[in-house]
Motif scaffolding. Sequence first.
Motif, PDB file in Angstrom:
ATOM      1  N   SER A  46       0.848  -1.195   0.000  1.00 51.58           N
ATOM      2  CA  SER A  46       0.000   0.000   0.000  1.00 51.58           C
ATOM      3  C   SER A  46       0.878   1.238   0.000  1.00 51.58           C
ATOM      4  CB  SER A  46      -0.904   0.014   1.237  1.00 51.58           C
ATOM      5  OG  SER A  46      -1.789  -1.067   1.226  1.00 51.58           O
ATOM      6  N   GLY A  47       0.407   2.262  -0.693  1.00 52.12           N
ATOM      7  CA  GLY A  47       1.090   3.546  -0.653  1.00 52.12           C
ATOM      8  C   GLY A  47       2.103   3.743  -1.753  1.00 52.12           C
ATOM      9  N   VAL A  48       1.681   4.421  -2.827  1.00 52.79           N
ATOM     10  CA  VAL A  48       2.648   4.802  -3.864  1.00 52.79           C
ATOM     11  C   VAL A  48       3.718   5.697  -3.255  1.00 52.79           C
ATOM     12  CG1 VAL A  48       2.888   6.175  -5.965  1.00 52.79           C
ATOM     13  CG2 VAL A  48       1.031   4.502  -5.755  1.00 52.79           C
ATOM     14  N   PHE A  49       3.288   6.618  -2.387  1.00 50.22           N
ATOM     15  CA  PHE A  49       4.217   7.417  -1.582  1.00 50.22           C
ATOM     16  C   PHE A  49       3.980   6.972  -0.141  1.00 50.22           C
ATOM     17  CE2 PHE A  49       6.187  10.643   0.761  1.00 50.22           C
ATOM     18  CZ  PHE A  49       6.927  11.487  -0.055  1.00 50.22           C
ATOM     19  N   LEU A  50       4.960   6.300   0.446  1.00 50.17           N
ATOM     20  CA  LEU A  50       4.809   5.704   1.770  1.00 50.17           C
ATOM     21  C   LEU A  50       5.795   6.324   2.751  1.00 50.17           C
ATOM     22  CD1 LEU A  50       3.825   3.512   3.792  1.00 50.17           C
ATOM     23  CD2 LEU A  50       5.541   1.980   2.774  1.00 50.17           C
ATOM     24  N   ALA A  51       5.273   6.779   3.900  1.00 52.77           N
ATOM     25  CA  ALA A  51       6.124   7.312   4.963  1.00 52.77           C
ATOM     26  C   ALA A  51       5.781   6.592   6.264  1.00 52.77           C
ATOM     27  CB  ALA A  51       5.910   8.813   5.125  1.00 52.77           C
ATOM     28  N   THR A  52       6.802   6.058   6.917  1.00 53.37           N
ATOM     29  CA  THR A  52       6.623   5.349   8.186  1.00 53.37           C
ATOM     30  C   THR A  52       7.458   6.025   9.262  1.00 53.37           C
ATOM     31  OG1 THR A  52       6.271   3.259   7.026  1.00 53.37           O
ATOM     32  CG2 THR A  52       6.816   3.131   9.353  1.00 53.37           C
ATOM     33  N   THR A  53       6.776   6.488  10.317  1.00 53.95           N
ATOM     34  CA  THR A  53       7.423   7.219  11.428  1.00 53.95           C
ATOM     35  C   THR A  53       8.402   8.270  10.882  1.00 53.95           C
ATOM     36  OG1 THR A  53       9.126   5.503  11.678  1.00 53.95           O
ATOM     37  CG2 THR A  53       7.149   5.314  13.052  1.00 53.95           C
ATOM     38  N   ALA A  54       7.914   9.106  10.004  1.00 55.90           N
ATOM     39  CA  ALA A  54       8.757  10.130   9.375  1.00 55.90           C
ATOM     40  C   ALA A  54       7.930  11.394   9.175  1.00 55.90           C
ATOM     41  CB  ALA A  54       9.303   9.623   8.039  1.00 55.90           C
ATOM     42  N   THR A  55       8.638  12.473   8.808  1.00 54.66           N
ATOM     43  CA  THR A  55       7.994  13.738   8.455  1.00 54.66           C
ATOM     44  C   THR A  55       8.427  14.113   7.046  1.00 54.66           C
ATOM     45  OG1 THR A  55       7.957  14.515  10.739  1.00 54.66           O
ATOM     46  CG2 THR A  55       7.731  16.174   9.027  1.00 54.66           C
ATOM     47  N   VAL A  56       7.450  14.438   6.213  1.00 53.09           N
ATOM     48  CA  VAL A  56       7.754  14.821   4.846  1.00 53.09           C
ATOM     49  C   VAL A  56       7.077  16.155   4.566  1.00 53.09           C
ATOM     50  CG1 VAL A  56       5.797  13.495   3.937  1.00 53.09           C
ATOM     51  CG2 VAL A  56       7.723  14.035   2.450  1.00 53.09           C
ATOM     52  N   TYR A  57       7.738  16.995   3.751  1.00 52.94           N
ATOM     53  CA  TYR A  57       7.243  18.347   3.460  1.00 52.94           C
ATOM     54  C   TYR A  57       6.885  18.450   1.990  1.00 52.94           C
ATOM     55  CZ  TYR A  57       9.348  19.558   7.977  1.00 52.94           C
ATOM     56  OH  TYR A  57       9.679  19.610   9.314  1.00 52.94           O
ATOM     57  N   PHE A  58       5.819  19.195   1.718  1.00 50.95           N
ATOM     58  CA  PHE A  58       5.408  19.448   0.343  1.00 50.95           C
ATOM     59  C   PHE A  58       5.208  20.948   0.157  1.00 50.95           C
ATOM     60  CE2 PHE A  58       3.905  15.149   1.192  1.00 50.95           C
ATOM     61  CZ  PHE A  58       4.324  14.453   0.063  1.00 50.95           C
ATOM     62  N   CYS A  59       5.510  21.438  -1.057  1.00 46.57           N
ATOM     63  CA  CYS A  59       5.280  22.850  -1.354  1.00 46.57           C
ATOM     64  C   CYS A  59       4.942  23.025  -2.829  1.00 46.57           C
ATOM     65  CB  CYS A  59       6.502  23.685  -0.981  1.00 46.57           C
ATOM     66  SG  CYS A  59       7.990  23.315  -1.925  1.00 46.57           S
ATOM     67  N   GLY A  60       4.329  24.149  -3.153  1.00 44.87           N
ATOM     68  CA  GLY A  60       3.993  24.443  -4.539  1.00 44.87           C
ATOM     69  C   GLY A  60       2.821  23.609  -5.015  1.00 44.87           C
ATOM     70  N   THR A  61       2.898  23.185  -6.279  1.00 48.48           N
ATOM     71  CA  THR A  61       1.831  22.393  -6.889  1.00 48.48           C
ATOM     72  C   THR A  61       2.195  20.911  -6.806  1.00 48.48           C
ATOM     73  OG1 THR A  61       1.267  24.182  -8.406  1.00 48.48           O
ATOM     74  CG2 THR A  61       0.537  21.967  -8.994  1.00 48.48           C
ATOM     75  N   ILE A  62       1.349  20.150  -6.134  1.00 51.06           N
ATOM     76  CA  ILE A  62       1.568  18.714  -5.946  1.00 51.06           C
ATOM     77  C   ILE A  62       0.383  17.979  -6.540  1.00 51.06           C
ATOM     78  CG2 ILE A  62       1.911  16.847  -4.283  1.00 51.06           C
ATOM     79  CD1 ILE A  62       4.234  18.790  -4.346  1.00 51.06           C
ATOM     80  N   GLN A  63       0.661  16.955  -7.378  1.00 51.55           N
ATOM     81  CA  GLN A  63      -0.417  16.202  -8.001  1.00 51.55           C
ATOM     82  C   GLN A  63      -0.214  14.701  -7.820  1.00 51.55           C
ATOM     83  OE1 GLN A  63      -2.239  18.481 -11.705  1.00 51.55           O
ATOM     84  NE2 GLN A  63      -0.061  18.092 -12.048  1.00 51.55           N
ATOM     85  N   PHE A  64      -1.244  14.026  -7.325  1.00 51.69           N
ATOM     86  CA  PHE A  64      -1.292  12.560  -7.269  1.00 51.69           C
ATOM     87  C   PHE A  64      -2.436  12.141  -8.183  1.00 51.69           C
ATOM     88  CE2 PHE A  64       0.770  13.644  -3.279  1.00 51.69           C
ATOM     89  CZ  PHE A  64       1.717  12.646  -3.096  1.00 51.69           C
ATOM     90  N   ILE A  65      -2.115  11.576  -9.339  1.00 49.15           N
ATOM     91  CA  ILE A  65      -3.138  11.294 -10.344  1.00 49.15           C
ATOM     92  C   ILE A  65      -3.018   9.841 -10.818  1.00 49.15           C
ATOM     93  CG2 ILE A  65      -4.032  11.892 -12.619  1.00 49.15           C
ATOM     94  CD1 ILE A  65      -2.958  14.711 -12.214  1.00 49.15           C
ATOM     95  N   GLY A  66      -4.130   9.124 -10.778  1.00 46.72           N
ATOM     96  CA  GLY A  66      -4.207   7.786 -11.369  1.00 46.72           C
ATOM     97  C   GLY A  66      -3.302   6.763 -10.739  1.00 46.72           C
ATOM     98  N   ASN A  67      -3.082   6.834  -9.442  1.00 45.90           N
ATOM     99  CA  ASN A  67      -2.257   5.838  -8.759  1.00 45.90           C
ATOM    100  C   ASN A  67      -3.142   4.733  -8.158  1.00 45.90           C
ATOM    101  OD1 ASN A  67       0.468   7.321  -8.847  1.00 45.90           O
ATOM    102  ND2 ASN A  67      -0.903   8.853  -7.939  1.00 45.90           N
ATOM    103  N   TRP A  68      -2.577   3.506  -8.130  1.00 50.79           N
ATOM    104  CA  TRP A  68      -3.329   2.362  -7.614  1.00 50.79           C
ATOM    105  C   TRP A  68      -2.765   1.904  -6.280  1.00 50.79           C
ATOM    106  CZ3 TRP A  68      -5.890  -1.992 -10.718  1.00 50.79           C
ATOM    107  CH2 TRP A  68      -6.816  -1.454 -11.635  1.00 50.79           C
ATOM    108  N   ASN A  69      -3.693   1.616  -5.381  1.00 45.27           N
ATOM    109  CA  ASN A  69      -3.470   1.184  -4.007  1.00 45.27           C
ATOM    110  C   ASN A  69      -2.894   2.289  -3.137  1.00 45.27           C
ATOM    111  OD1 ASN A  69      -4.114  -0.630  -2.117  1.00 45.27           O
ATOM    112  ND2 ASN A  69      -2.228  -1.819  -2.243  1.00 45.27           N
ATOM    113  N   THR A  70      -3.639   3.387  -3.130  1.00 41.96           N
ATOM    114  CA  THR A  70      -3.437   4.559  -2.271  1.00 41.96           C
ATOM    115  C   THR A  70      -2.265   5.412  -2.749  1.00 41.96           C
ATOM    116  OG1 THR A  70      -4.379   3.428  -0.358  1.00 41.96           O
ATOM    117  CG2 THR A  70      -3.105   5.425   0.060  1.00 41.96           C
ATOM    118  N   ALA A  71      -2.539   6.689  -2.941  1.00 43.32           N
ATOM    119  CA  ALA A  71      -1.510   7.610  -3.426  1.00 43.32           C
ATOM    120  C   ALA A  71      -0.521   7.973  -2.320  1.00 43.32           C
ATOM    121  CB  ALA A  71      -2.173   8.871  -3.976  1.00 43.32           C
TER     122      ALA A  71
END
Length: 429
Positions: A46-71
């Motif tokens: 599960s998780g195309v983008f997977l984070a476990t016990t971590a911190t991740v930062y996002f900025c600007g334009t972020i798109q999750f499109i057409g991914n299978w089994n949770t983006a």
Amino acid sequence: VNIAPSSHTKQAFDSKYLLMTKFCNCDFKGNTILKETRNITEYISSGVFLATTATVYFCGTIQFIGNWNTALYLSSSTAIFDTNSSVLFEGNRGLVGGALVLYGFSAIFVNTDSTFNFTNNSASAHGGAIYYYSYDQHNYFPSALCFIQYNGNASVHTKDRNINLYFNDNEANVGRAIFASSLHPCLRACDGEGQNLTHALECQATYHYNTSDISTMGTELLPKNLSPTPPGKKFLIDFTTKDELGHPVKGEYVILPARNYPFQYFISNTKSTFKLYGKENSNGSITIQTADSLYSNQFRIHYELGACPPGFHNIDNTSCVCHTATNIECDKTTMIAYVLAGYWVGYLDMHNYTTCDFPSKDCAFYTSLCPNSHCHYQNMAALPKYELPTEGVLEHFMCGKNRIGILCRDCVDGTAFQYHAINFTCGDT
């Protein structure tokens, strides 16, 4: 992608500090975590983008499109979106949370002047766009955090933060837009702003959705109490589970086994057939548990065993069985008894030789030939047998006009025997 030292962790760990990973203006499109074997598609993770016990930062334009089994999948992790973020989750699919899954101590932190669009995401089970569950595999304690939080100055009112979350055309079996194990942590995070659970999320940001598209775990099972039922009689329970918002929750149920449980059950999805056993007019409870691969809840239903219907008796304090009298016939399934024409039946107090309305310690079921014309069975047409009523006073059913008592021998109040009449009918005094 920018990987740089985090000032917060550097101070805490001196030279051994973690890195801050930041994703700006990134697209995650068409990624799949699937395996096909003999034309059968399997979810292998599960998780195309997977984070476990971590911190991740996002900025600007972020798109999750057409991914299978949770983006985006967070397990006791944090995702922080900077000011002026524009985030799109579109056409993502998963077992739960097509766009976003959060487990345990996970949360999304949002900042001012940001927009989040959740469009056409789907889940096979719960949470078409977002799925949040307060436990994860790393700990045994539930999180008390709201899964979406404002990361700026708390004194700025929600309407002035300009944070908008849009939900359109998302689908799931439960919670088309959002499924959360509970909304109470978000209500507490509102610090007095939230009026009720329906608006628990709206003190953090501005949501655009239909409240019927939000679901939580079931918190109430109906019915809570069962109507009195004769021992051993089959009856149907149609279970209904409601969540924190009062919405019905689909699910299956199991009866928790226990030693010497006084009932049988035959369960099929939400409708279950029961037979309760025991002594007449006793009571007890049944423990019901929701059967779900993701979570379960226990509920207790209280029941009361009623009296056996006329023609049946509770001779062994287990089940109502048909009376052995030759003039009584019984349908064991419906627990309806029939008396042959010409017979009187009733409950007789052997100490006072009077009738009773219902069975008790001193009142037993009794039957005998009825004197001619005394038993008219409510003046019904002539039949070979008559169905005994399960409600009301039995002797009112058995006796002819103005008659009452054992073998319908007495006249009702206000009437007297008409000695000049055939069969001594009871008439006005």
